[in-house]
Design a protein around this motif. Structure first.
Motif, PDB file in Angstrom:
ATOM      1  N   VAL A   1      -8.713  15.755   5.313  1.00  0.00           N
ATOM      2  CA  VAL A   1      -9.145  15.868   6.446  1.00  0.00           C
ATOM      3  C   VAL A   1     -10.091  14.598   6.510  1.00  0.00           C
ATOM      4  CG1 VAL A   1     -10.367  16.970   8.371  1.00  0.00           C
ATOM      5  CG2 VAL A   1      -8.775  18.272   6.916  1.00  0.00           C
ATOM      6  N   TRP A   2     -11.192  14.596   5.551  1.00  0.00           N
ATOM      7  CA  TRP A   2     -12.231  13.556   5.637  1.00  0.00           C
ATOM      8  C   TRP A   2     -11.561  11.936   5.807  1.00  0.00           C
ATOM      9  CZ3 TRP A   2     -13.345   9.491   2.406  1.00  0.00           C
ATOM     10  CH2 TRP A   2     -14.534   8.788   2.785  1.00  0.00           C
ATOM     11  N   LEU A   3     -10.599  12.059   4.892  1.00  0.00           N
ATOM     12  CA  LEU A   3      -9.842  10.662   4.757  1.00  0.00           C
ATOM     13  C   LEU A   3      -8.962  10.461   5.921  1.00  0.00           C
ATOM     14  CD1 LEU A   3      -8.940   8.331   2.884  1.00  0.00           C
ATOM     15  CD2 LEU A   3      -6.982   9.675   2.148  1.00  0.00           C
ATOM     16  N   ALA A   4      -8.283  11.388   6.467  1.00  0.00           N
ATOM     17  CA  ALA A   4      -7.699  10.745   7.612  1.00  0.00           C
ATOM     18  C   ALA A   4      -8.559  10.558   8.702  1.00  0.00           C
ATOM     19  CB  ALA A   4      -6.611  12.136   8.005  1.00  0.00           C
ATOM     20  N   ASN A   5      -9.426  11.213   8.900  1.00  0.00           N
ATOM     21  CA  ASN A   5     -10.520  10.901   9.787  1.00  0.00           C
ATOM     22  C   ASN A   5     -11.212   9.729   9.979  1.00  0.00           C
ATOM     23  OD1 ASN A   5      -9.661  13.124  11.702  1.00  0.00           O
ATOM     24  ND2 ASN A   5     -11.075  14.618  10.631  1.00  0.00           N
TER      25      ASN A   5
ATOM     26  N   VAL B   1       0.794  -1.277   0.089  1.00  0.00           N
ATOM     27  CA  VAL B   1       0.078   0.079   0.040  1.00  0.00           C
ATOM     28  C   VAL B   1       0.843   1.163   0.018  1.00  0.00           C
ATOM     29  CG1 VAL B   1      -1.623   1.412   1.227  1.00  0.00           C
ATOM     30  CG2 VAL B   1      -1.924  -1.073   1.329  1.00  0.00           C
ATOM     31  N   ILE B   2       0.780   2.266  -0.839  1.00  0.00           N
ATOM     32  CA  ILE B   2       1.551   3.301  -1.072  1.00  0.00           C
ATOM     33  C   ILE B   2       0.653   4.676  -0.954  1.00  0.00           C
ATOM     34  CG2 ILE B   2       3.323   2.348  -2.546  1.00  0.00           C
ATOM     35  CD1 ILE B   2       2.220   3.770  -4.887  1.00  0.00           C
ATOM     36  N   GLY B   3      -0.487   4.574  -0.569  1.00  0.00           N
ATOM     37  CA  GLY B   3      -1.546   5.775  -0.332  1.00  0.00           C
ATOM     38  C   GLY B   3      -2.705   5.220  -0.489  1.00  0.00           C
ATOM     39  N   HIS B   4      -3.749   6.196  -0.484  1.00  0.00           N
ATOM     40  CA  HIS B   4      -4.952   6.015  -0.494  1.00  0.00           C
ATOM     41  C   HIS B   4      -5.735   7.304  -1.472  1.00  0.00           C
ATOM     42  CE1 HIS B   4      -4.492   4.216   3.375  1.00  0.00           C
ATOM     43  NE2 HIS B   4      -5.788   3.559   3.271  1.00  0.00           N
ATOM     44  N   LYS B   5      -6.988   6.588  -1.750  1.00  0.00           N
ATOM     45  CA  LYS B   5      -7.802   7.801  -2.729  1.00  0.00           C
ATOM     46  C   LYS B   5      -9.123   7.984  -2.130  1.00  0.00           C
ATOM     47  CE  LYS B   5     -10.454   6.436  -5.829  1.00  0.00           C
ATOM     48  NZ  LYS B   5     -11.285   6.314  -6.884  1.00  0.00           N
ATOM     49  N   VAL B   6      -9.335   9.135  -2.515  1.00  0.00           N
ATOM     50  CA  VAL B   6     -10.726   9.488  -2.013  1.00  0.00           C
ATOM     51  C   VAL B   6     -11.695   9.721  -3.465  1.00  0.00           C
ATOM     52  CG1 VAL B   6     -12.486  11.079  -0.804  1.00  0.00           C
ATOM     53  CG2 VAL B   6      -9.952  10.834  -0.055  1.00  0.00           C
TER      54      VAL B   6
ATOM     55  N   PRO C   1      -7.206  12.905  -3.693  1.00  0.00           N
ATOM     56  CA  PRO C   1      -8.473  13.565  -2.924  1.00  0.00           C
ATOM     57  C   PRO C   1      -9.752  13.522  -3.833  1.00  0.00           C
ATOM     58  CG  PRO C   1      -7.069  15.389  -3.751  1.00  0.00           C
ATOM     59  CD  PRO C   1      -6.398  14.161  -4.238  1.00  0.00           C
ATOM     60  N   GLY C   2      -9.591  13.204  -5.068  1.00  0.00           N
ATOM     61  CA  GLY C   2     -10.896  13.270  -5.765  1.00  0.00           C
ATOM     62  C   GLY C   2     -10.802  14.018  -7.131  1.00  0.00           C
ATOM     63  N   SER C   3     -11.578  13.795  -8.016  1.00  0.00           N
ATOM     64  CA  SER C   3     -11.728  14.497  -9.419  1.00  0.00           C
ATOM     65  C   SER C   3     -11.942  15.972  -9.215  1.00  0.00           C
ATOM     66  CB  SER C   3     -12.195  13.479 -10.317  1.00  0.00           C
ATOM     67  OG  SER C   3     -12.142  14.201 -11.450  1.00  0.00           O
TER      68      SER C   3
ATOM     69  N   ASP D   1     -24.256   9.802  -3.132  1.00  0.00           N
ATOM     70  CA  ASP D   1     -24.311  11.102  -2.242  1.00  0.00           C
ATOM     71  C   ASP D   1     -23.312  11.482  -1.170  1.00  0.00           C
ATOM     72  OD1 ASP D   1     -25.319   9.206  -0.367  1.00  0.00           O
ATOM     73  OD2 ASP D   1     -27.122   9.820  -0.119  1.00  0.00           O
ATOM     74  N   GLN D   2     -22.220  10.668  -1.090  1.00  0.00           N
ATOM     75  CA  GLN D   2     -21.246  10.728  -0.185  1.00  0.00           C
ATOM     76  C   GLN D   2     -19.755  10.259  -0.724  1.00  0.00           C
ATOM     77  OE1 GLN D   2     -21.313   7.772   3.248  1.00  0.00           O
ATOM     78  NE2 GLN D   2     -23.369   7.464   2.643  1.00  0.00           N
ATOM     79  N   PRO D   3     -18.841  10.487  -0.215  1.00  0.00           N
ATOM     80  CA  PRO D   3     -17.443  10.169  -0.577  1.00  0.00           C
ATOM     81  C   PRO D   3     -17.233   8.867  -0.033  1.00  0.00           C
ATOM     82  CG  PRO D   3     -17.308  12.223   0.632  1.00  0.00           C
ATOM     83  CD  PRO D   3     -18.660  11.806   0.887  1.00  0.00           C
ATOM     84  N   ASP D   4     -16.259   8.270  -0.732  1.00  0.00           N
ATOM     85  CA  ASP D   4     -15.510   6.821  -0.358  1.00  0.00           C
ATOM     86  C   ASP D   4     -13.946   6.739  -0.311  1.00  0.00           C
ATOM     87  OD1 ASP D   4     -15.296   6.820  -2.896  1.00  0.00           O
ATOM     88  OD2 ASP D   4     -15.909   4.623  -3.141  1.00  0.00           O
ATOM     89  N   PHE D   5     -13.363   5.798   0.196  1.00  0.00           N
ATOM     90  CA  PHE D   5     -12.186   5.946  -0.161  1.00  0.00           C
ATOM     91  C   PHE D   5     -11.522   4.219  -0.451  1.00  0.00           C
ATOM     92  CE2 PHE D   5     -12.340   4.159   4.369  1.00  0.00           C
ATOM     93  CZ  PHE D   5     -11.562   3.078   4.485  1.00  0.00           C
TER      94      PHE D   5
END
Length: 264
Positions: A211-215, A58-63, A232-234, A77-81
């Protein structure tokens, strides 16, 4: 009521089989009754555990699903990761083979590279900014193991947030040198503009997404690590790609990034 461990494991195997066969599957929500968001993240993590056990990193994350345009495009209607793996990385301008993808699409993003860890919950904007080393222009290749992109929020979360790969540009910029909210982007395919947008399309600011992702991952026991890439998103709607396509995202003040797909 959450699904049983057996159901979650079965759902993970369905997605892994789609990867292996190259044949998309029907939506998990049609195959398994009552799947929740919690189930979906458990299904995602089961796949990640298998990948890391096999030697991937794992080298990171995406939102995902951070803009109104993307939420409308996919009916959520909401983000995901999702998780970014080491073999998701493609070098700029080098031909990307389509053989490893099922239904690829692409979208422009402003990528963060972290200089120190972020552990939530409880991360605020100031802490997130302090953890960022620099930003880069990026193109994310999104893909779905679900046939015809017929996904609900649960389906895309389970499918590692429809992750596929990414390309990073080579012009790092410090946060103090740019206002990410106002950073405009022109997105082109084969020299024709296919989208425009700005950083503010991403939850008001890409920093908000970080911030959303970290939390969110912090509540699940995961830390965003130093050196990790965060997508972080498109800033625009995603567009499909085909063999031979050349896509470029040009960001005001950040430079550009190009993804080139192989002719076959």
């Amino acid at each position: 009521m959450e699904a049983s461990t057996t159901t979650r494991d079965d759902a993970a195997r369905v997605l892994l089989q789609a990867y292996a066969s190259g044949v998309p599957t029907a939506p998990l929500t049609e195959q398994f009754d009552g799947l929740t968001v919690e189930d979906a993240y458990a299904i995602q993590l089961a796949q990640v555990a298998g990948w890391t056990a096999a030697g991937r990193t794992v080298i990171g994350h995406k939102v995902g699903l951070t803009s109104a345009a993307m939420q409308k495009q996919l009916g959520v209607d909401q983000p995901d990761f999702g998780h970014l793996m080491d073999d998701f990385v493609h070098l700029e301008h080098q031909a990307i083979p389509l053989a490893g993808y099922l239904q690829p699409r692409i979208e422009p993003e402003i990528a963060f590279v972290l200089r120190k860890p972020l552990t939530g919950p409880g991360v605020n904007v100031a802490q997130a900014i302090d953890a960022v080393d620099y930003v880069l222009p990026a193109l994310e290749i999104v893909d779905s193991r679900v046939a015809d992109w017929k996904i609900t929020l649960v389906d895309t979360i389970a499918d590692n947030a429809s992750s596929g790969g990414f390309v990073l540009g080579s012009t790092p910029t410090r946060l103090q040198d740019v206002d990410l909210r106002l950073t405009g982007c022109v997105f082109s395919r084969n020299s024709r503009i296919v989208g425009t947008g700005a950083g503010g399309a991403v939850l008001g600011s890409p920093i908000t997404s970080l911030v959303w992702l970290a939390n969110t991952v912090g509540a699940l026991g995961t830390t965003l690590e130093a050196g990790h890439v965060i997508l972080p998103g498109s800033v625009t709607s995603m567009v499909p790609v085909a063999a031979g396509d050349v896509l470029t995202a040009t960001f005001a003040g950040l430079g550009s990034v190009t993804a080139r797909f192989a002719d076959k």
